[in-house]
Design a protein around this motif. Structure first.
Motif, PDB file in Angstrom:
ATOM      1  N   SER A  25      -1.854   6.221   1.846  1.00 52.85           N
ATOM      2  CA  SER A  25      -1.861   6.422   2.831  1.00 52.85           C
ATOM      3  C   SER A  25      -2.411   6.693   4.554  1.00 52.85           C
ATOM      4  O   SER A  25      -3.744   6.757   5.051  1.00 52.85           O
ATOM      5  CB  SER A  25      -3.280   5.272   3.180  1.00 52.85           C
ATOM      6  OG  SER A  25      -2.257   3.617   3.721  1.00 52.85           O
ATOM      7  N   ARG A  82      -3.380   0.130   3.791  1.00 49.94           N
ATOM      8  CA  ARG A  82      -4.825   1.609   3.828  1.00 49.94           C
ATOM      9  C   ARG A  82      -5.886   0.567   4.316  1.00 49.94           C
ATOM     10  O   ARG A  82      -7.461   0.680   3.898  1.00 49.94           O
ATOM     11  CB  ARG A  82      -4.830   0.895   2.460  1.00 49.94           C
ATOM     12  CG  ARG A  82      -3.891   1.346   1.283  1.00 49.94           C
ATOM     13  CD  ARG A  82      -3.619   1.476   0.008  1.00 49.94           C
ATOM     14  NE  ARG A  82      -2.692   2.317  -1.010  1.00 49.94           N
ATOM     15  CZ  ARG A  82      -2.360   3.167  -0.878  1.00 49.94           C
ATOM     16  NH1 ARG A  82      -2.877   4.419  -0.341  1.00 49.94           N
ATOM     17  NH2 ARG A  82      -1.058   3.821  -1.328  1.00 49.94           N
ATOM     18  N   THR A  86      -7.267   5.923   6.021  1.00 48.56           N
ATOM     19  CA  THR A  86      -6.352   7.233   5.422  1.00 48.56           C
ATOM     20  C   THR A  86      -5.802   7.715   6.965  1.00 48.56           C
ATOM     21  O   THR A  86      -6.508   8.379   7.541  1.00 48.56           O
ATOM     22  CB  THR A  86      -7.585   8.001   5.036  1.00 48.56           C
ATOM     23  OG1 THR A  86      -7.541   7.039   3.662  1.00 48.56           O
ATOM     24  CG2 THR A  86      -6.586   9.112   4.275  1.00 48.56           C
TER      25      THR A  86
END
Length: 451
Positions: free
Chosen positions: A63, A146, A149
């Motif tokens: 990510s 996460r 991003t």
């Protein structure tokens, strides 16, 4: 108000009123297929394609992405395209002006947006190498969980400028400088596209060539200059951007220099001959012309390395290491900083004492070899490290110079055909005076006299 709300508002205004945005913003690609250059990152099945969900059937990838490359190669653009392709919010921060407080505000906003609206966030962090270790550490929870991003951009080697925990959790993508063909395609698209100049102006070949030179591989710089020149042309009621208009707009004269034509070789020749002639000012002038015309710095560095051996040689044995170091530095840093390195080497070479003795020596030796003056190696110099060599007389009678008080053995080394030849004729310029004394002494002790 949080930084991501500012970004969202600006993005909304841009989409509603694209004509009010700069040309570089209007021409920003909306999909990976519109991205200029970087074809090594855009192949089907590439990590970047998988990041936006193209052909991804396996588990989710990292990510966090680190984009490493020179300015103007599309780092911001790729981050923006990823956010659009994945339908995520796009938030941009610069490590120059932002700190931990701003980063945490964006992360908190991203968590609320995900929980309240189901909208994930792409955080684009420009110039991450300017963040301290502690500031980079603050990104780790968001990456590991996460919450965002993270797409970080850097012009510095990330192995030296990005902390290991973040680097190990990231997909590292290296961007290459844009080629002239890449920029040419972008410029022509901007001239014709509805988001761009809509065929309001045309760009003659000579103006386009100068625009490519001043862009220096930077797409943003190319489009900014194009927009300014197009505006200046239209103000004059002209539909063609003349070279003079572009020169006036960017305040930079076009250098008459064709990288594939006579000027390329003429100016390069003048640079080397000025160095050979020890005219440092003329050498710098020709170097400046090559730099300003967008010459490949590696080509210039190669010419300087040749000059160091061809025209300076043993008169200054440090000249070649200086030229080699310059070539290595140029390959690592590129323009514009490479201009300083090339200047450093050019000045050193131009002011060094000169000798072409190494050039004439190998030339004379090669000439004799090509004429067939070679002959067999004297038996005592031949390899004796195998069974039967002694029976053939190989290596027999060889005198080991280190066993003698003066470290030199008066024995024949050259084949009979050229044993009286003297290829090396030293000068007494600079450090070569020492070699001149040395060669006179060694020839005397080898039982030879200069012809």
């Amino acid at each position: 108000m949080e930084p991501d709300l500012f970004t969202a508002a600006a993005e909304e205004r841009q989409e509603k009123d694209p004509a009010g945005s700069p040309l570089a913003v209007r021409m920003r690609p909306r999909t990976l297929d519109e991205v200029v250059g970087q074809q090594h990152l855009l192949k089907p099945g590439s990590p970047l394609r998988r990041l936006v969900g193209e052909g991804a059937k396996g588990p989710a990838g990292p990510s966090s992405v680190i984009l490493w490359g020179p300015p103007g190669t599309g780092k911001t653009t790729l981050a923006y395209v990823v956010s659009k392709a994945t339908n995520k919010r796009f938030v941009e921060l610069s490590a120059i002006t932002a700190g931990v407080k701003e980063v945490r505000a964006v992360i908190d906003g991203a968590r609320r947006a995900t929980g309240g609206f189901g909208k994930e966030t792409v955080l684009f962090l420009d110039e991450i190498h300017r963040f301290s270790k502690a500031q980079q550490d603050s990104l780790l929870p968001a990456v590991e969980n996460r919450w965002v991003t993270l797409i970080a951009a850097t012009t510095e080697n990330p192995y030296f400028s990005v902390i290991s925990p973040l680097l190990s959790r990231s997909l590292l993508l290296t961007l290459e400088p844009l080629t002239d063909d890449d920029l040419r395609g972008l410029i022509r698209r901007a001239l014709a596209d509805e988001r761009g100049l809509k065929d309001a102006v045309t760009l003659p070949e000579d103006t386009e060539a100068h625009l490519l030179r001043i862009a220096g591989g930077d797409a943003r710089r190319a489009l900014t200059a194009l927009e300014a020149a197009a505006g200046a042309a239209l103000d004059k009621d002209e539909t063609e951007i003349a070279l003079s208009t572009l020169e006036e707009t960017v305040d930079r004269a076009a250098v008459k220099y064709d990288r594939d034509g006579d000027q390329h070789y003429d100016v390069a020749s003048a640079l080397i001959k000025s160095i050979r002639g020890s005219d440092v000012d003329a050498a710098l002038h020709y170097l400046a012309r090559m730099i300003e015309a967008g010459e490949d710095p590696r080509f210039i560095a190669r010419r300087l390395m040749i000059s160091a051996s061809e025209d300076i040689g043993l008169a200054d044995p440090h000249a070649l290491p200086v030229a080699v170091a310059a070539a290595q530095a140029v390959a690592m840093i590129g323009f514009p900083e490479a201009a300083l390195t090339l200047s450093h080497a050019t000045i050193a070479l131009a002011l060094a004492p000169k000798s072409n003795s190494a050039t004439t020596a190998i030339g004379a030796a090669l000439d004799d070899v090509r004429k067939g003056l070679a002959g067999p190696v004297p038996p005592h110099l031949r390899d004796g490290h195998y069974k039967g060599a002694a029976k053939l007389g190989h290596a027999q009678g060889y005198v080991y110079p280190h066993d003698l008080p003066e470290g030199i053995a008066a024995q024949q080394y050259a084949p009979d055909a050229i044993k009286e030849r003297e290829y090396y004729t030293p000068t007494r310029h600079g450090a070569e005076a020492r070699y001149a004394d040395a060669v006179e002494w060694t020839r005397k002790h080898l039982g030879r006299r200069r012809s």
